[in-house]
Design an enzyme around this catalytic site. Sequence first.
Site, PDB file in Angstrom:
ATOM      1  N   THR A 170       0.883  -1.161  -0.001  1.00 19.33           N
ATOM      2  CA  THR A 170      -0.057   0.142  -0.154  1.00 19.33           C
ATOM      3  C   THR A 170       0.742   1.331  -0.079  1.00 19.33           C
ATOM      4  O   THR A 170       1.664   1.399   1.051  1.00 19.33           O
ATOM      5  CB  THR A 170      -0.934   0.083   1.099  1.00 19.33           C
ATOM      6  N   HIS A 196       2.901  -5.165  -4.299  1.00 18.19           N
ATOM      7  CA  HIS A 196       1.586  -6.239  -4.513  1.00 18.19           C
ATOM      8  C   HIS A 196       0.588  -5.570  -5.534  1.00 18.19           C
ATOM      9  O   HIS A 196      -0.081  -4.386  -5.180  1.00 18.19           O
ATOM     10  CB  HIS A 196       1.051  -5.974  -3.020  1.00 18.19           C
ATOM     11  N   ASP A 292       3.901  -9.077   5.194  1.00 19.54           N
ATOM     12  CA  ASP A 292       4.667  -9.981   4.276  1.00 19.54           C
ATOM     13  C   ASP A 292       6.024  -9.205   3.831  1.00 19.54           C
ATOM     14  O   ASP A 292       6.292  -8.125   4.089  1.00 19.54           O
ATOM     15  CB  ASP A 292       4.060  -9.851   2.535  1.00 19.54           C
TER      16      ASP A 292
END
Length: 362
Positions: A170, A196, A292
């Site tokens: 993000t 991501h 992660d």
Amino acid sequence: MPKIRVLVVDDAVVIRRMLTEVLTSDPDIEVVGTAANGRIGIAKLTQVNPDVVILDVEMPELNGLETVAEIRKTHPRLPIIMFSALTERGATTTLDALSLGASDYATKPSNVGSVLLAQQRVREELIPKIKALCGWRTQPPARAMPRAARTAASTTARPTIDVVAIGVSTGGPNALAELLPVLPADFAVPIVIVQHMPPVFTKLLADRLAVKCRIQVVEGATGMMLRPGHAYIAPGDYHMALERVAAGVMLKMHKDPPENSCRPAVDVLFRACAGVYRAHVLAAVLTGMGQDGFRGCEVIHEVGGQILAQDEASSVVWGMPSFVVNAGLANRTLPLNQIGPEIIRRVAAAPPTRPLAAAAGL
């Protein structure tokens, strides 16, 4: 604790209804208003005082891009999540929205076969992002461990750096757009990146970064040989790994199961880097929700590699870096604008002098 207040802005009544139903099914969230276009949505901001806005990309009167720009004039810190289609057009507009100040995005489900499955996908993707952007922890932070003291002591004698590995989620597109252009065209080592993102998005992101950077930036593919001064972004829905071959180190994409609900996953890349380059890895964990990269950093730490983490103040969501920092794995925790110069300094401090095969442990 009060509920998170959400404003939904979308021109499709079916989408507004679905989002309202899905979001209000969570006891921590309430939808305090809906709007059929950006102009109405902006007018409702002062009426309903939302904590986060879910914003469609394509709308009449005032589209998503125009709406983001207008909201940012009066609400510079209000989280905005774009709700876009998983298409090249949707991805292009979403990246434009992120560059204008949108906080994150979620993809509209398509061809899923049922309303219930579509609702499930929205619930699984959107609700965690809403909570992360509003500062709600969905899991406890990792606790500092005794190895933190060993990390500080180990920085006195550093091995050469032969690869830089970056993990980000993000807030990542803007973070990469700030970090990578700092690196010189003759940067001495390759860079491998997991951001991501779904398919289509990663290719467009790589193309945009390539225009802004002095280094070469591409979407990675199996068979590409790692070269200094090149950055390789993992393609959406594929894990990025590395393979040692006679000519050097080669990228290898695969579709093993997601890790941390992610594919690509930062942990997969970091483990691969540690396996090939051992102590000659410099990892950077940037803004992102979840954890992660944490387990991958444990492996990099164990083999003697170096780790940088973005600080909380400059992160859109201090999730991924927080786990690394709180576990004592980070050699340094820095604001985003200092991470690029620090990477340059660490790579230049002990420039690679050994053949690539030797660096890979061959």
